[in-house]
Design a protein around this motif. Structure first.
Motif, mmCIF file in Angstrom:
data_model
loop_
_atom_site.group_PDB
_atom_site.id
_atom_site.type_symbol
_atom_site.label_atom_id
_atom_site.label_comp_id
_atom_site.label_asym_id
_atom_site.label_seq_id
_atom_site.Cartn_x
_atom_site.Cartn_y
_atom_site.Cartn_z
ATOM 1 N N ILE A 42 0.821 -1.218 0.000
ATOM 2 C CA ILE A 42 0.000 0.000 0.000
ATOM 3 C C ILE A 42 0.850 1.261 0.000
ATOM 4 O O ILE A 42 0.309 2.358 -0.001
ATOM 5 C CB ILE A 42 -1.008 0.054 1.168
ATOM 6 C CG1 ILE A 42 -0.307 0.161 2.522
ATOM 7 C CG2 ILE A 42 -1.985 -1.086 1.117
ATOM 8 C CD1 ILE A 42 -1.239 0.543 3.645
ATOM 9 N N GLY A 43 2.141 1.119 -0.010
ATOM 10 C CA GLY A 43 2.974 2.287 -0.176
ATOM 11 C C GLY A 43 3.895 2.608 0.975
ATOM 12 O O GLY A 43 4.716 3.513 0.869
ATOM 13 N N GLY A 44 3.791 1.907 2.076
ATOM 14 C CA GLY A 44 4.692 2.165 3.194
ATOM 15 C C GLY A 44 5.936 1.325 3.061
ATOM 16 O O GLY A 44 6.176 0.423 3.858
ATOM 17 N N VAL A 45 6.731 1.621 2.037
ATOM 18 C CA VAL A 45 7.858 0.755 1.693
ATOM 19 C C VAL A 45 8.902 0.711 2.803
ATOM 20 O O VAL A 45 9.271 -0.373 3.265
ATOM 21 C CB VAL A 45 8.500 1.206 0.361
ATOM 22 C CG1 VAL A 45 9.706 0.347 0.028
ATOM 23 C CG2 VAL A 45 7.482 1.146 -0.762
ATOM 24 N N ILE A 46 9.357 1.856 3.259
ATOM 25 C CA ILE A 46 10.439 1.869 4.244
ATOM 26 C C ILE A 46 9.966 1.270 5.571
ATOM 27 O O ILE A 46 10.603 0.361 6.113
ATOM 28 C CB ILE A 46 10.972 3.299 4.449
ATOM 29 C CG1 ILE A 46 11.623 3.790 3.148
ATOM 30 C CG2 ILE A 46 11.969 3.358 5.595
ATOM 31 C CD1 ILE A 46 11.992 5.249 3.146
ATOM 32 N N THR A 84 2.653 2.116 10.098
ATOM 33 C CA THR A 84 2.837 2.030 8.648
ATOM 34 C C THR A 84 1.506 2.086 7.920
ATOM 35 O O THR A 84 1.373 2.783 6.905
ATOM 36 C CB THR A 84 3.581 0.738 8.285
ATOM 37 O OG1 THR A 84 4.788 0.668 9.035
ATOM 38 C CG2 THR A 84 3.907 0.680 6.810
ATOM 39 N N THR A 85 0.513 1.372 8.437
ATOM 40 C CA THR A 85 -0.804 1.376 7.800
ATOM 41 C C THR A 85 -1.413 2.769 7.851
ATOM 42 O O THR A 85 -1.954 3.256 6.845
ATOM 43 C CB THR A 85 -1.738 0.355 8.481
ATOM 44 O OG1 THR A 85 -1.156 -0.952 8.374
ATOM 45 C CG2 THR A 85 -3.111 0.344 7.842
ATOM 46 N N CYS A 90 -2.956 7.584 5.031
ATOM 47 C CA CYS A 90 -2.928 9.055 4.957
ATOM 48 C C CYS A 90 -2.304 9.513 3.644
ATOM 49 O O CYS A 90 -2.801 10.460 3.012
ATOM 50 C CB CYS A 90 -2.166 9.638 6.135
ATOM 51 S SG CYS A 90 -3.061 9.535 7.687
ATOM 52 N N ALA A 91 -1.237 8.869 3.225
ATOM 53 C CA ALA A 91 -0.591 9.230 1.963
ATOM 54 C C ALA A 91 -1.519 8.967 0.787
ATOM 55 O O ALA A 91 -1.630 9.805 -0.124
ATOM 56 C CB ALA A 91 0.718 8.459 1.800
ATOM 57 N N LEU A 95 -3.069 11.798 -1.727
ATOM 58 C CA LEU A 95 -2.927 11.731 -3.182
ATOM 59 C C LEU A 95 -4.289 11.777 -3.876
ATOM 60 O O LEU A 95 -4.434 12.425 -4.922
ATOM 61 C CB LEU A 95 -2.156 10.474 -3.581
ATOM 62 C CG LEU A 95 -0.673 10.472 -3.222
ATOM 63 C CD1 LEU A 95 -0.041 9.124 -3.552
ATOM 64 C CD2 LEU A 95 0.053 11.603 -3.931
ATOM 65 N N ILE A 96 -5.285 11.095 -3.304
ATOM 66 C CA ILE A 96 -6.631 11.143 -3.872
ATOM 67 C C ILE A 96 -7.186 12.558 -3.793
ATOM 68 O O ILE A 96 -7.771 13.074 -4.751
ATOM 69 C CB ILE A 96 -7.550 10.133 -3.158
ATOM 70 C CG1 ILE A 96 -7.138 8.707 -3.529
ATOM 71 C CG2 ILE A 96 -9.019 10.376 -3.498
ATOM 72 C CD1 ILE A 96 -7.824 7.638 -2.708
ATOM 73 N N PHE A 97 -6.998 13.217 -2.656
ATOM 74 C CA PHE A 97 -7.456 14.594 -2.495
ATOM 75 C C PHE A 97 -6.765 15.514 -3.495
ATOM 76 O O PHE A 97 -7.402 16.346 -4.144
ATOM 77 C CB PHE A 97 -7.181 15.067 -1.064
ATOM 78 C CG PHE A 97 -7.443 16.522 -0.844
ATOM 79 C CD1 PHE A 97 -8.739 17.004 -0.765
ATOM 80 C CD2 PHE A 97 -6.383 17.410 -0.721
ATOM 81 C CE1 PHE A 97 -8.980 18.360 -0.570
ATOM 82 C CE2 PHE A 97 -6.611 18.764 -0.516
ATOM 83 C CZ PHE A 97 -7.914 19.239 -0.449
#
Length: 121
Positions: A42-46, A84-85, A90-91, A95-97
């Motif tokens: 979902i994008g929380g790579v680190i 992370t979730t 939130c990220a 991005l959608i906003f």
């Protein structure tokens, strides 16, 4: 005194039941490995990679039957996954906003162009 007396003391029975309970409870500890991998997706790579490392650490201590360290690392993995979730959601929400704002600005520009062309004609 009988030779069987030391085998029948309460101490031996209590110790054996503690081992069974400890073995059962260490198996019930969560490693959160699937959640960690999903966090990477979902994008929380680190933070997701950190959570995967914590999951492997929990698994290592579970294999060694070290309950206290496995419990500690299971908790650390849980907290890391929660953070992370939340950060990933939130990220994604941001991005959608941002994307919806860009689209609405483009629509406003198109509407003003249509209005100006209609008034010119």
């Amino acid at each position: 005194m009988n030779d069987d007396d030391p085998l029948l003391t309460d101490h031996d029975v209590v110790e054996q039941s503690e081992e069974n309970t400890n073995t059962k409870s260490i198996e019930s500890l969560h490693e959160w490995i699937i959640w960690s991998y999903l966090n990477v997706l979902i994008g929380g790579v680190i933070l997701g990679v950190i959570a995967i490392g914590c999951s492997f650490r929990t698994h290592k201590f579970k294999r060694r039957q070290n309950y206290s360290k496995a419990l500690k690392w299971s908790y650390v993995t849980l907290v890391t996954n929660c953070i992370t979730t939340l950060c990933g959601l939130c990220a994604c929400g941001y991005l959608i906003f941002l994307y919806s704002r860009i689209i609405s600005n483009e629509q406003k520009q198109l509407m003003t162009k249509k209005i100006t062309t209609k008034t010119i004609l």
